[in-house]
Design an enzyme around this catalytic site. Structure first.
Site: not given
Ligand code: MN
Length: 418
Positions: A127, A129, A143, A200, A234, A241, A245, A254, A351
């Protein structure tokens, strides 16, 4: 191009599309391969047994199989020949199938009379991004604005190795996961059902022959490796997460389920809808430089229906062409170290979000991590998915009087196990 089979202009499956899928007749029999045409499935195992693929160079049993992997492995020349043959067989001027009542009654089955299965045996699922809008939104929430986009983001397609074992076909219920999370106000992590279950909106593509380990796929050859595209949901547990992560990326948040649509739309069917894609600044390194327009104008929508609602409500309306990194770039990047892709591997975009609020492809972004709840028509609100919610994603390219559609991918949320 027109078929002797009546196809409504709003249908996702005109003769210009002919997506591949794996089905089992409800009346019984083994799983086999077909293409969707209007409200029907054309059973390719019947066409193959009638010897109609011989001149397309298909000699062995390719379609009387429970997965598309063997056909995917044959490569783009074989896919082209089969597709050309199918478009001929289904066209209104061609008598072979049209006038053969016996063959027609064996080969054409109503879509209401079949069960659609996973189209491939997926060895690996990756997957990405690849949407800049999505990455910026998520980065801002997790963040802060200053660190939204990591310094590497505009230089390479970020991705992670997903879980192939839990990829399920549309219509499969999805059980709310349990896991470890740490609410911002808590001193220590807690364990329980995820309270921040999300979707997603993504698109995925199946890999054809793949590459030998140690031999990267050049960006100029990458599209030859794309057998076809599907819709991908997804599913993501944001609270799990957020805690797990760092530093290696998503793991259990996920891996519990990923849903895909059953019909695989050939890349060739999307050609009339090819578009440039976003301008890339800074210019990527040479191995990632695009040699042609490499995005596609695909409308994408998401609908949510709670247990209380009578009709589903549209909550997202976006487009595939927002993706910053192209499919070819993602394939090329994936293999640049020599990593081998194999027939039936699934790569997904990440996504897909656009610049407008209604174009955000996840609840995390739509509700801005819970601060802007989504108002439903019946007075309910949604921040995250609740038990009983039914999610439906759909997508299509709008041609002149026809649509190249992807059907849909649906999934209903079941309560967590005790
Ligand atoms: Mn995804």
């Amino acid at each position: 191009m027109k078929s002797f089979i009546q196809v409504d202009p709003s249908s996702h499956f005109p003769i210009q599309n002919l997506p591949y899928g794996v089905f089992r007749p409800l009346s019984g029999g083994n799983a086999r391969i077909g293409v969707a045409i209007g409200d029907y499935v054309l059973d390719l195992s019947v066409i193959e047994a009638a010897g109609l693929f011989k001149e397309a160079g298909i000699q062995t049993d390719i379609f009387n199989q429970p997965t598309l992997n063997a056909f995917m492995e044959l490569g783009s020349n074989a896919w082209k020949k089969v597709r050309t043959k199918l478009q001929l067989l289904l066209s209104e001027d061609e008598p072979t199938l049209r006038d053969d009542e016996t063959l027609r009654s064996q080969a054409l089955i109503s879509q209401n009379d079949v069960e659609l299965l996973l189209p491939a045996q997926i060895g690996d699922y990756t997957d990405f991004y690849a949407s800049k809008e999505h990455a910026t939104n998520v980065g801002t929430m997790f963040r802060g604005k200053e660190n939204a986009l990591m310094p590497n983001w505009t230089h390479l397609p970020i991705g992670y190795h997903g879980r192939a074992s839990s990829v399920v076909v549309s219509g499969t219920d999805v059980r709310r996961p349990k896991g470890q999370m740490k609410p911002p106000t808590a001193d220590a992590p807690i364990f329980g059902p995820s309270k921040q279950l999300d979707m997603e909106l993504e698109m995925g593509w199946f890999i054809g022959p793949g590459n030998e380990q140690g031999k990267p796929i050049a960006i100029t050859d990458a599209e030859d490796q794309i057998f076809g595209l599907v819709l991908v949901n997804d599913w993501s547990a944001r609270d799990i997460q957020a805690w797990e992560y760092q530093p290696l990326g998503p793991f259990l948040a996920k891996s519990f389920a990923t849903s895909i649509s059953p019909w695989v739309v050939p890349l060739e069917a999307l050609e009339p809808f090819r578009v440039q894609g976003p301008k890339q600044e800074p210019t990527p390194l040479t191995y990632l430089q695009k040699n042609r327009a490499s995005s596609f104008n695909i409308n994408l929508e998401v609908y949510l229906k709670s247990q209380e609602m009578e009709t589903a409500q549209k909550i997202v309306s976006t487009n595939f062409n927002y993706l910053y990194w192209s499919m070819a770039q993602q394939i090329s990047h994936h293999t640049i170290t020599g990593c081998n892709l194999r027939p039936g591997d699934l790569l997904a975009s990440g996504t897909i979000s656009g610049p407008k609020k209604e174009e955000r492809g996840s609840l995390l972004e739509l509700s801005w991590r819970g601060t802007e709840p989504i108002e439903m028509n019946n007075g309910e609100q949604r921040v995250w998915l609740e038990d009983g919610d039914l999610l439906t994603m759909t997508g299509w390219c709008q041609g002149d009087g026809y649509r190249i559609g992807f059907g849909e991918v649906t999934g209903r949320i079941l309560p967590a196990y005790d």
